[in-house]
Write an enzyme that holds these catalytic residues in place. Structure first.
Site, PDB file in Angstrom:
ATOM      1  N   GLN A 285      26.454  13.228  57.414  1.00  0.00           N
ATOM      2  CA  GLN A 285      26.001  12.352  56.320  1.00  0.00           C
ATOM      3  C   GLN A 285      27.044  11.252  56.113  1.00  0.00           C
ATOM      4  OE1 GLN A 285      27.302  15.325  55.921  1.00  0.00           O
ATOM      5  NE2 GLN A 285      27.901  15.808  53.814  1.00  0.00           N
TER       6      GLN A 285
ATOM      7  N   TYR B  47      21.611  12.638  36.572  1.00  0.00           N
ATOM      8  CA  TYR B  47      22.418  11.448  36.852  1.00  0.00           C
ATOM      9  C   TYR B  47      21.567  10.360  37.511  1.00  0.00           C
ATOM     10  CZ  TYR B  47      26.434   8.747  38.615  1.00  0.00           C
ATOM     11  OH  TYR B  47      27.352   7.753  38.911  1.00  0.00           O
TER      12      TYR B  47
ATOM     13  N   ARG C 245      35.193  15.086  44.128  1.00  0.00           N
ATOM     14  CA  ARG C 245      34.629  14.053  44.997  1.00  0.00           C
ATOM     15  C   ARG C 245      35.353  14.051  46.331  1.00  0.00           C
ATOM     16  NH1 ARG C 245      33.830   9.032  40.831  1.00  0.00           N
ATOM     17  NH2 ARG C 245      35.508  10.043  39.654  1.00  0.00           N
TER      18      ARG C 245
ATOM     19  N   ARG D 202      21.691  11.725  52.625  1.00  0.00           N
ATOM     20  CA  ARG D 202      22.175  11.810  54.018  1.00  0.00           C
ATOM     21  C   ARG D 202      22.839  10.527  54.482  1.00  0.00           C
ATOM     22  NH1 ARG D 202      16.408  13.833  55.734  1.00  0.00           N
ATOM     23  NH2 ARG D 202      16.065  12.587  53.851  1.00  0.00           N
TER      24      ARG D 202
ATOM     25  N   GLN E 220      31.513  19.193  53.930  1.00  0.00           N
ATOM     26  CA  GLN E 220      30.268  19.854  53.536  1.00  0.00           C
ATOM     27  C   GLN E 220      29.182  19.501  54.556  1.00  0.00           C
ATOM     28  OE1 GLN E 220      29.514  18.827  49.416  1.00  0.00           O
ATOM     29  NE2 GLN E 220      31.392  19.822  48.719  1.00  0.00           N
TER      30      GLN E 220
ATOM     31  N   SER F 105      38.985  12.280  46.862  1.00  0.00           N
ATOM     32  CA  SER F 105      40.048  12.973  46.105  1.00  0.00           C
ATOM     33  C   SER F 105      40.243  14.375  46.671  1.00  0.00           C
ATOM     34  CB  SER F 105      39.697  13.023  44.612  1.00  0.00           C
ATOM     35  OG  SER F 105      38.343  13.320  44.394  1.00  0.00           O
TER      36      SER F 105
HETATM   37  N1  LIG Z   1      33.476   6.182  41.031  1.00  0.00           N
HETATM   38  C1  LIG Z   1      32.356   6.041  41.698  1.00  0.00           C
HETATM   39  O1  LIG Z   1      32.299   6.268  42.929  1.00  0.00           O
HETATM   40  C2  LIG Z   1      31.103   5.579  40.987  1.00  0.00           C
HETATM   41  C3  LIG Z   1      29.992   5.299  41.771  1.00  0.00           C
HETATM   42  C4  LIG Z   1      28.827   4.861  41.136  1.00  0.00           C
HETATM   43  C5  LIG Z   1      28.791   4.683  39.765  1.00  0.00           C
HETATM   44  N2  LIG Z   1      29.890   4.945  39.024  1.00  0.00           N
HETATM   45  C6  LIG Z   1      29.797   4.753  37.571  1.00  0.00           C
HETATM   46  O2  LIG Z   1      30.937   4.065  37.086  1.00  0.00           O
HETATM   47  C7  LIG Z   1      31.294   4.566  35.803  1.00  0.00           C
HETATM   48  C8  LIG Z   1      32.727   5.040  35.797  1.00  0.00           C
HETATM   49  O3  LIG Z   1      32.856   6.001  36.817  1.00  0.00           O
HETATM   50  P1  LIG Z   1      34.299   6.706  37.099  1.00  0.00           P
HETATM   51  O4  LIG Z   1      34.364   6.984  38.556  1.00  0.00           O
HETATM   52  O5  LIG Z   1      35.378   5.928  36.442  1.00  0.00           O
HETATM   53  O6  LIG Z   1      34.096   8.090  36.374  1.00  0.00           O
HETATM   54  P2  LIG Z   1      35.020   8.873  35.339  1.00  0.00           P
HETATM   55  O7  LIG Z   1      34.349  10.191  35.136  1.00  0.00           O
HETATM   56  O8  LIG Z   1      36.436   8.821  35.746  1.00  0.00           O
HETATM   57  O9  LIG Z   1      34.881   7.972  34.011  1.00  0.00           O
HETATM   58  C9  LIG Z   1      33.840   8.143  33.103  1.00  0.00           C
HETATM   59  C10 LIG Z   1      34.442   8.001  31.698  1.00  0.00           C
HETATM   60  O10 LIG Z   1      33.405   8.114  30.733  1.00  0.00           O
HETATM   61  C11 LIG Z   1      33.804   9.046  29.732  1.00  0.00           C
HETATM   62  N3  LIG Z   1      32.583   9.645  29.174  1.00  0.00           N
HETATM   63  C12 LIG Z   1      31.721  10.470  29.784  1.00  0.00           C
HETATM   64  N4  LIG Z   1      30.705  10.792  28.948  1.00  0.00           N
HETATM   65  C13 LIG Z   1      30.948  10.138  27.775  1.00  0.00           C
HETATM   66  C14 LIG Z   1      30.280  10.059  26.523  1.00  0.00           C
HETATM   67  N5  LIG Z   1      29.152  10.728  26.305  1.00  0.00           N
HETATM   68  N6  LIG Z   1      30.822   9.275  25.556  1.00  0.00           N
HETATM   69  C15 LIG Z   1      31.982   8.606  25.768  1.00  0.00           C
HETATM   70  N7  LIG Z   1      32.670   8.649  26.932  1.00  0.00           N
HETATM   71  C16 LIG Z   1      32.143   9.404  27.919  1.00  0.00           C
HETATM   72  C17 LIG Z   1      34.692  10.043  30.462  1.00  0.00           C
HETATM   73  O11 LIG Z   1      35.533  10.745  29.585  1.00  0.00           O
HETATM   74  C18 LIG Z   1      35.462   9.112  31.400  1.00  0.00           C
HETATM   75  O12 LIG Z   1      36.591   8.580  30.789  1.00  0.00           O
HETATM   76  C19 LIG Z   1      30.279   5.661  35.474  1.00  0.00           C
HETATM   77  O13 LIG Z   1      29.224   5.091  34.711  1.00  0.00           O
HETATM   78  C20 LIG Z   1      29.747   6.061  36.838  1.00  0.00           C
HETATM   79  O14 LIG Z   1      28.403   6.542  36.774  1.00  0.00           O
HETATM   80  C21 LIG Z   1      31.053   5.406  39.589  1.00  0.00           C
HETATM   81  O1  LIG Z   2      34.945  18.309  49.478  1.00  0.00           O
HETATM   82  C1  LIG Z   2      33.951  17.623  49.750  1.00  0.00           C
HETATM   83  C2  LIG Z   2      33.233  16.901  48.757  1.00  0.00           C
HETATM   84  C3  LIG Z   2      32.135  16.172  49.126  1.00  0.00           C
HETATM   85  N1  LIG Z   2      31.740  16.138  50.426  1.00  0.00           N
HETATM   86  C4  LIG Z   2      30.578  15.323  50.815  1.00  0.00           C
HETATM   87  O2  LIG Z   2      30.938  13.964  50.632  1.00  0.00           O
HETATM   88  C5  LIG Z   2      29.812  13.188  50.278  1.00  0.00           C
HETATM   89  C6  LIG Z   2      30.159  12.413  49.008  1.00  0.00           C
HETATM   90  O3  LIG Z   2      30.200  13.342  47.961  1.00  0.00           O
HETATM   91  P1  LIG Z   2      30.937  12.953  46.562  1.00  0.00           P
HETATM   92  O4  LIG Z   2      30.870  14.160  45.719  1.00  0.00           O
HETATM   93  O5  LIG Z   2      32.246  12.336  46.829  1.00  0.00           O
HETATM   94  O6  LIG Z   2      30.082  11.805  45.923  1.00  0.00           O
HETATM   95  P2  LIG Z   2      28.556  11.366  46.020  1.00  0.00           P
HETATM   96  O7  LIG Z   2      28.462  10.395  47.134  1.00  0.00           O
HETATM   97  O8  LIG Z   2      27.688  12.568  46.046  1.00  0.00           O
HETATM   98  O9  LIG Z   2      28.429  10.619  44.590  1.00  0.00           O
HETATM   99  C7  LIG Z   2      29.325   9.537  44.425  1.00  0.00           C
HETATM  100  O10 LIG Z   2      28.649   8.370  44.784  1.00  0.00           O
HETATM  101  C8  LIG Z   2      27.622   8.008  43.873  1.00  0.00           C
HETATM  102  C9  LIG Z   2      28.174   7.882  42.481  1.00  0.00           C
HETATM  103  O11 LIG Z   2      27.214   7.496  41.522  1.00  0.00           O
HETATM  104  C10 LIG Z   2      28.784   9.118  42.069  1.00  0.00           C
HETATM  105  O12 LIG Z   2      29.327   8.886  40.760  1.00  0.00           O
HETATM  106  C11 LIG Z   2      29.883   9.431  43.022  1.00  0.00           C
HETATM  107  O13 LIG Z   2      30.489  10.618  42.656  1.00  0.00           O
HETATM  108  C12 LIG Z   2      28.654  14.172  50.119  1.00  0.00           C
HETATM  109  O14 LIG Z   2      27.862  14.148  51.298  1.00  0.00           O
HETATM  110  C13 LIG Z   2      29.334  15.522  49.982  1.00  0.00           C
HETATM  111  O15 LIG Z   2      28.530  16.572  50.510  1.00  0.00           O
HETATM  112  C14 LIG Z   2      32.436  16.826  51.411  1.00  0.00           C
HETATM  113  O16 LIG Z   2      32.087  16.763  52.585  1.00  0.00           O
HETATM  114  N2  LIG Z   2      33.521  17.553  51.049  1.00  0.00           N
END
Ligand SMILES: NC(=O)c1ccc[n+]([C@@H]2O[C@H](COP(=O)([O-])OP(=O)(O)OC[C@H]3O[C@@H](n4cnc5c(N)ncnc54)[C@H](O)[C@@H]3O)[C@@H](O)[C@H]2O)c1
Ligand SMILES: O=c1ccn([C@@H]2O[C@H](COP(=O)(O)OP(=O)(O)O[C@H]3OC[C@@H](O)[C@H](O)[C@H]3O)[C@@H](O)[C@H]2O)c(=O)[nH]1
Length: 346
Positions: A240, A176, A217, A304, A235, A220
């Site tokens: 962090q 990723y 995440r 972190r 976690q 959620s």
């Molecule tokens: N939500 C966040 O905190 C966060 C943070 C940083 C970056 N992003 C980026 O924003 C975008 C959307 O994130 P999100 O939180 O809505 O995630 P999400 O997983 O809810 O949405 C991703 C969507 O892409 C689709 N998808 C995945 N792989 C695919 C493929 N190969 N072909 C077609 N569709 C595909 C999934 O089915 C889903 O509908 C992503 O690019 C993610 O990397 C999200």
């Molecule tokens: O149940 C949990 C889940 C996660 N965590 C912690 O919460 C922090 C955030 O973790 P998340 O899994 O929500 O998400 P991350 O910050 O690792 O990645 C997130 O931010 C960057 C984006 O690009 C990713 O798509 C998004 O998922 C981490 O330090 C993780 O260890 C908990 O403490 N408890």
């Protein structure tokens, strides 16, 4: 001509975008702006589609493989004359005539992007290549939703766009983190070599209604656990930090970036920084004061600290987030209670 807001590098002047498809000049051409949203059935994507559809001059096409998204997120638009939904995996080429591409297709939850790491990096590399090839063929402007994870476990804090990051190239998150970094590289190479109009958003942690309830995440997880009366799983070490942006603020930022004149990369996120322990305590206070908080083990390479410097977004997009975490969490709780069928406590 787009202005490059990235690290101030003086890239060679780029060529103008290729001549658009003849379709655009035909006398029967619809005046609508045709917008492709890859990943539009996902969390952020479906909220983006809602916002784009509010403008009656927009036609929206969603391409999604439903790996983490759902048709349910788009049910109010299916059948609408200005909306189309295509089941499509972006690792395969897609041929559609469009004017703008919001390229969001990629699993965002670490649990999901680690589930099939080879597919994740294919989606980020081959998927982005396919979307850039489409943009070149039809002369579309393309926006990539990159991520704060391109900074890795940052040694610079808060993170600004000129920071090159501290990323493990061979870790369990690299599919990723490095995949998104390659996607950014491809965006700029197509921009410099072929004059493609690009926009790059570096999205920081985003939360809100329609997140998968069990997508692992932190926001959620904590809200679902609080509603179900289960211990909130912090976690380790719990110190962090993350910074959380509400989804409507995120969508506003993405549209401003697409409609603006700057290539980016531009950080889009809320600079409100919290430790995971502070987040758990806030969820406990707001949603269920009786719930326990437990410390559990973490996964490798967990960053972190993370906090966006959003000076560029403020100055170049006129954007800053409006919704504070304490105001956003109850909105997400309401959505989760409805979907889980758990009424509010009396
Ligand atoms: N939500 C966040 O905190 C966060 C943070 C940083 C970056 N992003 C980026 O924003 C975008 C959307 O994130 P999100 O939180 O809505 O995630 P999400 O997983 O809810 O949405 C991703 C969507 O892409 C689709 N998808 C995945 N792989 C695919 C493929 N190969 N072909 C077609 N569709 C595909 C999934 O089915 C889903 O509908 C992503 O690019 C993610 O990397 C999200
Ligand atoms: O149940 C949990 C889940 C996660 N965590 C912690 O919460 C922090 C955030 O973790 P998340 O899994 O929500 O998400 P991350 O910050 O690792 O990645 C997130 O931010 C960057 C984006 O690009 C990713 O798509 C998004 O998922 C981490 O330090 C993780 O260890 C908990 O403490 N408890």
């Amino acid at each position: 001509m787009a202005k490059e807001a990235s690290n101030g590098d003086n890239h060679a002047a780029t060529k103008p975008p290729p001549t658009p498809s003849p379709l655009r000049n035909s006398k029967f051409f619809q005046s609508n702006l045709r917008i492709l949203v890859t990943g539009g059935a996902g969390f952020i994507g479906s909220h983006l589609v809602d916002k784009l559809m509010e403008n009656e001059k927009n036609e929206v096409i969603v391409a999604d493989n439903y790996f983490t998204g759902s048709k349910d997120n788009l049910k109010k638009w299916i059948g609408h004359p200005r909306f189309e939904l295509i089941r499509h995996d972006v690792t395969e080429p897609l041929l559609v005539e469009v004017d703008q591409i919001y390229h969001l297709a990629c699993p965002a939850s670490p649990i999901f992007y680690k589930y099939n790491p080879v597919k994740t990096i294919k989606t980020n590399v081959i998927g982005t290549l396919n979307m850039l090839g489409l943009a070149k063929r039809v002369g579309a402007r393309i926006l990539l939703t990159s991520t704060s994870e391109v900074y890795g476990d940052p040694l610079v804090h808060p993170q600004e766009e000129s920071y090159w990051g501290n990323v493990n190239p061979i870790g369990v998150r690299s599919c990723y983190d490095e995949g998104k970094r390659v996607a950014e590289t491809l965006m700029f190479d197509y921009h410099r070599q072929h004059g493609i109009e690009i926009r790059i958003a570096r999205i920081f942690n985003t939360y809100g209604p329609r997140m998968n309830i069990d997508d692992g995440r932190v926001v959620s997880n904590f809200i679902a656990q609080a509603i179900r009366g289960e211990p909130l799983t912090v976690q380790a070490p719990g110190t962090q930090t993350r910074s959380f942006c509400y989804v409507s603020d995120m969508v506003d930022g993405l549209i401003r970036l697409m409609e603006g004149e700057n290539t980016g990369p531009i950080n889009i996120g809320n600079p409100g920084e919290f430790t995971m322990t502070e987040l758990a305590e806030t969820v406990k206070e707001l949603i269920n004061p009786d719930v326990e908080i437990s410390m559990v083990e973490n996964t490798p390479d967990d960053p972190r600290q993370r906090k966006p410097n959003i000076t560029k977004a403020k100055e170049l997009l006129g954007w800053e987030p409006k919704i504070k975490l304490r105001d956003g969490l109850p909105l997400m709780e309401e959505d989760f209670r409805t979907r889980l069928g758990v009424p509010p406590k009396k």
